[in-house]
Design an enzyme around this catalytic site. Structure first.
Site: not given
Lengths: 232, 232
Positions: A128, A148
């Site tokens: 991440h 994301h």
């Protein structure tokens, strides 16, 4: 190598449409299971789409080892090649089912330890941040799954990482598979940022027509640098 | 084999007290972690008791693979030989830590599959009936962990299996380790029923003096058919 290069060049010129083409230099399309869909339903979709995808990730956090094993058996019976199966977290399930790889999260065993003990597994690390990407690269992971990238329905209320951070990450010279809110419309931006491929969950599995959705992604992946699977 | 037999006979006559004696024909004492105790506290206890026990089971269902790996590292630093470590469910953690074995439940991978793929692991199967014992034996498990034999605080309100069913199970000619409510006082009955050994959780880990508790169990195990560990 020369053969591959030639083959790739020809495919780029669209002279060999319909021929299977496995190349390391082309883009990847990973499909991630959502942990909610019955495996039988997943199998029906996989039966249609598997020739066109790089990998199917079994990301079923609530399933036991026995259930995961049975899921792989069902997927295999649905003609999915085991080499395209990636098991989340459980290297033991990946090993005994002869799956292609294992996807590791922060809470999983270390990528370096998995690579040392089970070199037959392709190892992906879910990350991440750029720093986690550096660490994953040092640990010898084969690729990172990063996200994301865009707003995602599976990460409601969380700020997406965006394309700038993705671009920075792809400078690390490790294959980056981008995940999170990726649509056929924004796939081009992800490729332009340097990603080796994309991973999709709801964009395919919750599509009204999963095969058409896969082909829509594929068209963008092919128009980038190629595609790791069958050219359609 | 002849050496083992002689050694065992001498030990039985108490001529070699204090000498380490590893024998396949003697009784086993397994300690099962309870999933609640901090690993550091478990390590303190293990540091004292490990020479006297057959195995320490890490039964930590809430722990991730990374946490289990770290727990084994701490136990090893507390001088527990890795051969005495048994990991619940996660064969991959057992493999990469070089633990002695894996303990499988109904939701785990099948014992036959584990034995086929990882013959270096000692495989135990947790069972709750004679029929499951038959299945486990057919699957090639190395031993079964059967219970709960007596009323147990970790199984409140559930009817214990009792000694009759244990006696029936031990006719299957597979090593049976009995678990559940086992105290130094009732260990003799368990041995008389034909058990190969006992597994204890709170009886040792929640004892005021875990080492004394282990020695109390050991005295009964020694007075039965011997004990798989150091003769004290």
């Amino acid at each position: 190598m020369v053969f591959c290069f030639l083959f790739y060049s020809i495919a780029e010129r669209n002279l060999l449409k319909g021929v299977t083409c496995i190349l390391t230099s082309v883009k990847e399309l990973h499909i991630i299971s959502n942990g909610k869909m019955p495996i039988e339903q997943l199998c029906e979709i996989v039966m249609d789409i598997h020739p066109y995808v790089t990998a199917i990730h079994l990301r079923e956090k609530q399933k036991t080892a026995r259930e995961l094993f049975q899921a792989v058996e069902l997927l295999s019976a649905a003609n999915l090649p085991l080499s395209k199966v990636i098991i989340n977290d459980r290297a033991d399930v990946a090993l005994v089912t002869k799956a292609g790889g294992v996807q590791l999260a922060f809470h999983s065993l270390d990528a370096a330890i998995i690579k040392e003990n089970f070199p037959q597994l392709r190892v992906g690390s879910s990350i991440h941040s750029y720093e986690e990407g550096q660490q994953a690269k040092e640990n010898g992971t084969d690729y990172v799954l990063y996200g994301h990238v865009f707003p995602s329905q599976s990460k409601p209320g969380m700020t997406p990482k965006g394309l700038n951070e993705l671009t920075r990450l792809t400078q690390l010279a490790i294959p980056v598979i981008a995940i999170g809110g990726i649509t056929p419309e924004n796939t081009g931006q992800v490729l332009h940022a340097g990603a080796k491929g994309i991973a999709v969950m709801s964009g395919v599995l919750e599509a009204l027509d999963p095969l058409s959705a896969v082909k829509a992604y594929l068209n963008v992946l092919k128009n980038g640098d190629g595609y790791n699977g069958r050219i359609i």
